[in-house]
Scaffold this active site. Structure first.
Site, mmCIF file in Angstrom:
data_model
loop_
_atom_site.group_PDB
_atom_site.id
_atom_site.type_symbol
_atom_site.label_atom_id
_atom_site.label_comp_id
_atom_site.label_asym_id
_atom_site.label_seq_id
_atom_site.Cartn_x
_atom_site.Cartn_y
_atom_site.Cartn_z
ATOM 1 N N SER A 148 0.837 -1.201 0.000
ATOM 2 C CA SER A 148 0.000 0.000 0.000
ATOM 3 C C SER A 148 0.875 1.257 0.000
ATOM 4 C CB SER A 148 -0.966 -0.067 1.190
ATOM 5 O OG SER A 148 -1.972 0.898 1.045
ATOM 6 N N ASP A 224 -10.088 -5.445 -3.204
ATOM 7 C CA ASP A 224 -9.427 -4.471 -2.327
ATOM 8 C C ASP A 224 -10.316 -3.232 -2.218
ATOM 9 O OD1 ASP A 224 -7.737 -2.343 -1.419
ATOM 10 O OD2 ASP A 224 -5.972 -3.452 -2.115
ATOM 11 N N HIS A 257 -7.475 -5.932 0.864
ATOM 12 C CA HIS A 257 -6.273 -5.132 1.114
ATOM 13 C C HIS A 257 -5.455 -5.656 2.296
ATOM 14 C CE1 HIS A 257 -4.074 -1.430 0.327
ATOM 15 N NE2 HIS A 257 -4.095 -1.098 1.595
HETATM 16 N N1 LIG Z 1 -8.457 2.505 8.760
HETATM 17 C C1 LIG Z 1 -7.889 1.269 8.360
HETATM 18 C C2 LIG Z 1 -7.127 1.466 7.083
HETATM 19 C C3 LIG Z 1 -5.674 1.381 7.142
HETATM 20 C C4 LIG Z 1 -5.169 0.125 6.488
HETATM 21 O O1 LIG Z 1 -5.890 -0.646 5.839
HETATM 22 N N2 LIG Z 1 -3.900 -0.065 6.671
HETATM 23 C C5 LIG Z 1 -3.245 -1.176 6.039
HETATM 24 C C6 LIG Z 1 -2.133 -0.610 5.192
HETATM 25 S S1 LIG Z 1 -2.725 0.643 4.075
HETATM 26 C C7 LIG Z 1 -2.654 -2.097 7.067
HETATM 27 O O2 LIG Z 1 -1.729 -2.820 6.780
HETATM 28 N N3 LIG Z 1 -3.180 -2.063 8.321
HETATM 29 C C8 LIG Z 1 -2.601 -2.758 9.420
HETATM 30 C C9 LIG Z 1 -2.827 -4.222 9.476
HETATM 31 O O3 LIG Z 1 -3.679 -4.769 8.770
HETATM 32 O O4 LIG Z 1 -2.083 -4.897 10.267
HETATM 33 C C10 LIG Z 1 -7.091 0.737 9.512
HETATM 34 O O5 LIG Z 1 -6.791 1.498 10.452
HETATM 35 O O6 LIG Z 1 -6.765 -0.454 9.526
#
Ligand SMILES: N[C@@H](CCC(=O)N[C@@H](CS)C(=O)NCC(=O)O)C(=O)O
Length: 280
Positions: A148, A224, A257
Site C-alpha cells: 500500500s 481491495d 487489502h
Molecule cells: N483505517 C484502516 C485502514 C488502514 C489500512 O488498511 N492499513 C493497512 C495498510 S494501508 C494495514 O496494513 N493495516 C494494518 C494491518 O492490517 O495490520 C485501519 O486502520 O486499519
C-alpha cells in the site's frame, strides 16, 4: 542501537531495535529477521519491507508469514516504522490515519512543520542500511518490497535507486499518488504545491520516464476496498506500456487489502527477490 526484544523464530532470530536517527531527529524502531546460520562469516542479503498506513515495524513480521520462507532462503528482512514518532513529532491536525504519524509516505518533506522529522526517504535508503550493514551479519545486496503506502515507497525507491536495490516488489501499492486522495493530501503537505517535486515520488511517473530498469513484481486483489479510489494499478501498466518498460502485475480475484492477501502470496515475492539476489 538498543535491543527491545529478541525471539527465536524458524531457527533464526527476530529482533526489534530502537535507535536515535540523525535524519528523522527522533528515536526510531525497526525489526529484523535474521535467518539461521547468518553470521559475520556467512553474511546474508537483505529484503527491506515498507509497511502501509497505520503500521509499525510489527505488522509485517507478525502477520505476513514471511519468516519461514526467509529462513529457508537464507534471506534477512528489515521492517522499519512508517513514520517518525514521539511527542515532538507533528501529526495530522484531525488525527486522521492517512497522514502524519504512521503515514510518512517515504518522502523527504520540505515543508514546515514536517521537514524536521519526516525524512523517511533518506532514512530508509541511507541511514538504516548503513546502520544495519555495520551492526548485523548482512551483505550489501538489497531488495525492497512493501504494501500500500509501503508499496508506493518500495516502487519509488527501487525505480530511483536501481544501483542500490536489485529488485522491487509491491502488494496493493498506491500506484499514482499524484492523483489519488491519499497521495494528494500527503504530497501537498510534505512537499508543497509545486507538483514537479511530487513526480520523484510517483511510481507511475517514474516508470513513464523509463530512466532505469529493475525487475518489478506487483500483486493486487480485485476486492481491495481501496483499489479504485486510491491504488489505481492500471496507471502503472499504462506508464509501462508508454515507456516500453517490463513490469509484472498479477490481479487476484476476491482478495482484499489485508495481510491475509499478503500472507497468501508472500512466498512468491521472497523467491522473486532471492533469485535476483543470487541465493536461489
Ligand atoms: N483505517 C484502516 C485502514 C488502514 C489500512 O488498511 N492499513 C493497512 C495498510 S494501508 C494495514 O496494513 N493495516 C494494518 C494491518 O492490517 O495490520 C485501519 O486502520 O486499519
Amino acid at each position: 542501537m538498543e535491543i527491545i526484544s529478541e525471539n527465536k523464530a524458524f531457527g533464526g532470530r527476530h529482533i526489534r531495535y530502537r535507535h536515535h536517527s540523525e535524519m528523522t531527529h527522533c528515536e526510531m524502531t525497526f525489526a529484523v529477521f535474521l535467518p539461521p546460520f547468518a553470521s559475520k562469516d556467512n553474511p546474508v542479503p537483505v529484503l527491506y519491507w515498507l509497511s502501509g498506513l497505520t503500521c509499525t515495524d510489527e505488522n509485517f513480521m507478525q502477520k505476513a508469514g514471511a519468516m519461514k520462507w526467509a529462513a529457508d532462503l537464507g534471506l534477512a528482512i528489515v521492517a522499519p516504522d512508517t513514520s517518525p514518532r514521539g511527542d515532538n513529532v507533528p501529526d495530522d491536525e484531525n488525527g486522521d490515519y492517512d497522514f502524519g504519524l504512521g503515514a510518512g509516505f517515504y518522502v523527504d518533506a520540505s515543508e514546515a512543520p514536517w521537514q524536521q522529522h519526516y525524512q523517511m526517504y533518506s532514512y530508509v535508503t541511507e541511514e538504516l542500511p548503513a546502520l544495519i550493514e555495520t551492526a548485523l551479519p548482512v551483505t550489501r545486496e538489497r531488495a525492497i518490497s512493501g504494501h500500500s503506502m509501503g508499496g508506493h515507497g518500495a516502487l519509488v525507491i527501487g525505480l530511483r535507486q536501481p544501483n542500490r536495490f536489485v529488485s522491487v516488489s509491491a502488494f496493493s501499492p498506491i500506484a499514482n499518488p499524484m492523483s489519488c486522495p491519499w497521495g494528494e493530501k500527503a504530497l501537498s503537505a510534505y512537499l508543497g504545491d509545486d507538483k514537479s517535486k511530487w513526480q520523484q515520488y510517483d511510481a507511475s511517473w517514474l516508470i513513464s520516464q523509463k530512466q532505469h530498469t529493475i525487475p518489478v513484481l506487483i500483486e493486487q486483489g480485485t476486492s481491495d476496498q481501496f483499489l479504485k479510489e486510491q491504488l489505481k494499478p492500471e496507471r502503472l501498466l499504462n506508464a509501462a506500456q508508454q515507456s516500453d518498460t517490463p513490469i509484472t502485475l498479477n490481479m487476484h480475484e476476491g482478495y482484499d487489502h489485508s495481510y491475509f492477501f499478503i500472507a497468501t502470496f508472500i512466498r512468491s515475492h521472497l523467491e522473486f527477490h532471492a533469485s535476483h539476489l543470487g541465493i536461489l
